[in-house]
Design a protein around this motif. Structure first.
Motif, PDB file in Angstrom:
ATOM      1  N   VAL A  18       0.840  -1.194   0.000  1.00  0.00           N
ATOM      2  CA  VAL A  18       0.000   0.000   0.000  1.00  0.00           C
ATOM      3  C   VAL A  18       0.881   1.252   0.000  1.00  0.00           C
ATOM      4  N   LYS A  19       1.928   1.258   0.800  1.00  0.00           N
ATOM      5  CA  LYS A  19       2.854   2.398   0.842  1.00  0.00           C
ATOM      6  C   LYS A  19       3.478   2.625  -0.527  1.00  0.00           C
ATOM      7  N   GLU A  20       3.897   1.534  -1.171  1.00  0.00           N
ATOM      8  CA  GLU A  20       4.496   1.639  -2.501  1.00  0.00           C
ATOM      9  C   GLU A  20       3.474   2.186  -3.498  1.00  0.00           C
ATOM     10  N   ALA A  21       2.236   1.749  -3.395  1.00  0.00           N
ATOM     11  CA  ALA A  21       1.185   2.251  -4.288  1.00  0.00           C
ATOM     12  C   ALA A  21       0.938   3.740  -4.040  1.00  0.00           C
ATOM     13  N   GLU A  22       0.980   4.162  -2.781  1.00  0.00           N
ATOM     14  CA  GLU A  22       0.813   5.582  -2.471  1.00  0.00           C
ATOM     15  C   GLU A  22       1.948   6.406  -3.074  1.00  0.00           C
ATOM     16  N   ARG A  23       3.185   5.880  -2.970  1.00  0.00           N
ATOM     17  CA  ARG A  23       4.332   6.575  -3.561  1.00  0.00           C
ATOM     18  C   ARG A  23       4.180   6.685  -5.078  1.00  0.00           C
ATOM     19  N   ALA A  24       3.730   5.583  -5.691  1.00  0.00           N
ATOM     20  CA  ALA A  24       3.521   5.585  -7.144  1.00  0.00           C
ATOM     21  C   ALA A  24       2.452   6.601  -7.525  1.00  0.00           C
ATOM     22  N   GLY A  25       1.397   6.697  -6.718  1.00  0.00           N
ATOM     23  CA  GLY A  25       0.349   7.675  -6.976  1.00  0.00           C
ATOM     24  C   GLY A  25       0.869   9.100  -6.896  1.00  0.00           C
ATOM     25  N   LYS A  26       1.705   9.355  -5.913  1.00  0.00           N
ATOM     26  CA  LYS A  26       2.284  10.686  -5.752  1.00  0.00           C
ATOM     27  C   LYS A  26       3.158  11.044  -6.954  1.00  0.00           C
ATOM     28  N   GLN A  27       3.975  10.090  -7.394  1.00  0.00           N
ATOM     29  CA  GLN A  27       4.832  10.336  -8.558  1.00  0.00           C
ATOM     30  C   GLN A  27       3.998  10.531  -9.825  1.00  0.00           C
ATOM     31  N   ALA A  28       2.891   9.788  -9.941  1.00  0.00           N
ATOM     32  CA  ALA A  28       2.027   9.931 -11.114  1.00  0.00           C
ATOM     33  C   ALA A  28       1.395  11.322 -11.139  1.00  0.00           C
ATOM     34  N   SER A  41      -4.580  15.591 -18.321  1.00  0.00           N
ATOM     35  CA  SER A  41      -5.892  15.279 -17.754  1.00  0.00           C
ATOM     36  C   SER A  41      -6.103  13.769 -17.650  1.00  0.00           C
ATOM     37  N   ARG A  42      -5.596  13.012 -18.618  1.00  0.00           N
ATOM     38  CA  ARG A  42      -5.755  11.557 -18.569  1.00  0.00           C
ATOM     39  C   ARG A  42      -4.979  10.950 -17.412  1.00  0.00           C
ATOM     40  N   VAL A  43      -3.737  11.386 -17.254  1.00  0.00           N
ATOM     41  CA  VAL A  43      -2.914  10.854 -16.162  1.00  0.00           C
ATOM     42  C   VAL A  43      -3.506  11.252 -14.819  1.00  0.00           C
ATOM     43  N   LYS A  44      -3.990  12.488 -14.719  1.00  0.00           N
ATOM     44  CA  LYS A  44      -4.600  12.937 -13.473  1.00  0.00           C
ATOM     45  C   LYS A  44      -5.840  12.120 -13.118  1.00  0.00           C
ATOM     46  N   SER A  45      -6.662  11.828 -14.124  1.00  0.00           N
ATOM     47  CA  SER A  45      -7.884  11.070 -13.848  1.00  0.00           C
ATOM     48  C   SER A  45      -7.556   9.648 -13.399  1.00  0.00           C
ATOM     49  N   VAL A  46      -6.566   9.030 -14.034  1.00  0.00           N
ATOM     50  CA  VAL A  46      -6.165   7.678 -13.621  1.00  0.00           C
ATOM     51  C   VAL A  46      -5.572   7.719 -12.216  1.00  0.00           C
ATOM     52  N   ALA A  47      -4.743   8.736 -11.951  1.00  0.00           N
ATOM     53  CA  ALA A  47      -4.118   8.847 -10.634  1.00  0.00           C
ATOM     54  C   ALA A  47      -5.161   9.053  -9.539  1.00  0.00           C
ATOM     55  N   SER A  48      -6.189   9.849  -9.817  1.00  0.00           N
ATOM     56  CA  SER A  48      -7.215  10.065  -8.789  1.00  0.00           C
ATOM     57  C   SER A  48      -8.065   8.812  -8.575  1.00  0.00           C
ATOM     58  N   GLU A  50      -7.013   5.709  -8.982  1.00  0.00           N
ATOM     59  CA  GLU A  50      -6.162   4.775  -8.233  1.00  0.00           C
ATOM     60  C   GLU A  50      -5.999   5.234  -6.783  1.00  0.00           C
ATOM     61  N   ARG A  51      -5.992   6.530  -6.574  1.00  0.00           N
ATOM     62  CA  ARG A  51      -5.885   7.053  -5.205  1.00  0.00           C
ATOM     63  C   ARG A  51      -7.076   6.605  -4.359  1.00  0.00           C
ATOM     64  N   ARG A  52      -8.269   6.670  -4.973  1.00  0.00           N
ATOM     65  CA  ARG A  52      -9.464   6.213  -4.257  1.00  0.00           C
ATOM     66  C   ARG A  52      -9.371   4.717  -3.947  1.00  0.00           C
ATOM     67  N   ARG A  53      -8.895   3.944  -4.922  1.00  0.00           N
ATOM     68  CA  ARG A  53      -8.744   2.501  -4.696  1.00  0.00           C
ATOM     69  C   ARG A  53      -7.744   2.228  -3.579  1.00  0.00           C
ATOM     70  N   ILE A  54      -6.661   2.982  -3.569  1.00  0.00           N
ATOM     71  CA  ILE A  54      -5.612   2.778  -2.564  1.00  0.00           C
ATOM     72  C   ILE A  54      -6.143   3.100  -1.164  1.00  0.00           C
ATOM     73  N   VAL A  55      -6.967   4.135  -1.053  1.00  0.00           N
ATOM     74  CA  VAL A  55      -7.560   4.485   0.246  1.00  0.00           C
ATOM     75  C   VAL A  55      -8.418   3.333   0.756  1.00  0.00           C
ATOM     76  N   ILE A  56      -9.205   2.743  -0.131  1.00  0.00           N
ATOM     77  CA  ILE A  56     -10.043   1.609   0.253  1.00  0.00           C
ATOM     78  C   ILE A  56      -9.181   0.418   0.657  1.00  0.00           C
ATOM     79  N   VAL A  57      -8.149   0.154  -0.129  1.00  0.00           N
ATOM     80  CA  VAL A  57      -7.253  -0.975   0.138  1.00  0.00           C
ATOM     81  C   VAL A  57      -6.528  -0.784   1.467  1.00  0.00           C
ATOM     82  N   LYS A  58      -6.172   0.455   1.766  1.00  0.00           N
ATOM     83  CA  LYS A  58      -5.463   0.748   3.014  1.00  0.00           C
ATOM     84  C   LYS A  58      -6.328   0.380   4.226  1.00  0.00           C
TER      85      LYS A  58
END
Length: 158
Positions: A18-28, A41-48, A50-58
């Motif tokens: 999860v930490k690694e995924a959060e770091r990847a999200g930040k870099q994205a 806009s495409r990268v931002k939408s994917v990053a957001s 994935e951010r929601r998914r990561i919060v749920i996974v956390k």
């Protein structure tokens, strides 16, 4: 029910993923800020997303660690794929198994640095041109200097 070492290890691995995924999200998100508009806009939408998914996974990491780890790694891989697609690597991943080895954030960071490189080169080139324009003497200044040197030589008797 007592917690076994296998349970602890699984939770630890899930939290690490999860930490690694959060770091990847930040870099994205950082990569998105340095891209031109259609890709940004495409990268931002994917990053957001994935951010929601990561919060749920956390939240689920303690309860279902294996599924959480798998979901976090999947998010890292998605973020890495989108960074490769819209970065400058031309659709090639920097390392094929980065998301499995925990290097998705590093891979995305490399993409970001690659995207910024041309603009940095343009800035440096502009500064070099400006500096040479300031420090290089004009033809008049050069002529004045050579005239002074000739006068000094004549006075010394060279």
């Amino acid at each position: 029910m007592p917690k076994t070492t296998a349970d602890r290890d699984a939770r630890r691995d899930a939290k690490r993923a999860v930490k690694e995924a959060e770091r990847a999200g930040k870099q994205a998100r950082k990569l998105a800020s340095s891209l031109p508009e259609p890709a940004k806009s495409r990268v931002k939408s994917v990053a957001s997303a994935e951010r929601r998914r990561i919060v749920i996974v956390k939240r689920e990491a303690d309860r279902v660690p294996y599924a959480a780890r798998r979901a976090a790694r999947r998010s890292s891989a998605r973020l890495e794929r989108v960074s490769v697609r819209y970065g400058t690597a031309g659709g090639r991943a920097s390392s094929a198994d980065a998301s499995r080895t925990g290097g998705a954030a590093k891979s995305i960071e490399r993409q970001r640095k690659q995207v910024k490189r041309p603009s940095n080169m343009a800035i440096v080139s502009g500064f070099r041109t400006l500096f040479s324009a300031i420090t290089t003497p004009t033809d008049q200044e050069r002529a004045r200097k050579t005239a002074k040197e000739r006068v000094r030589r004549m006075n010394r008797g060279d």
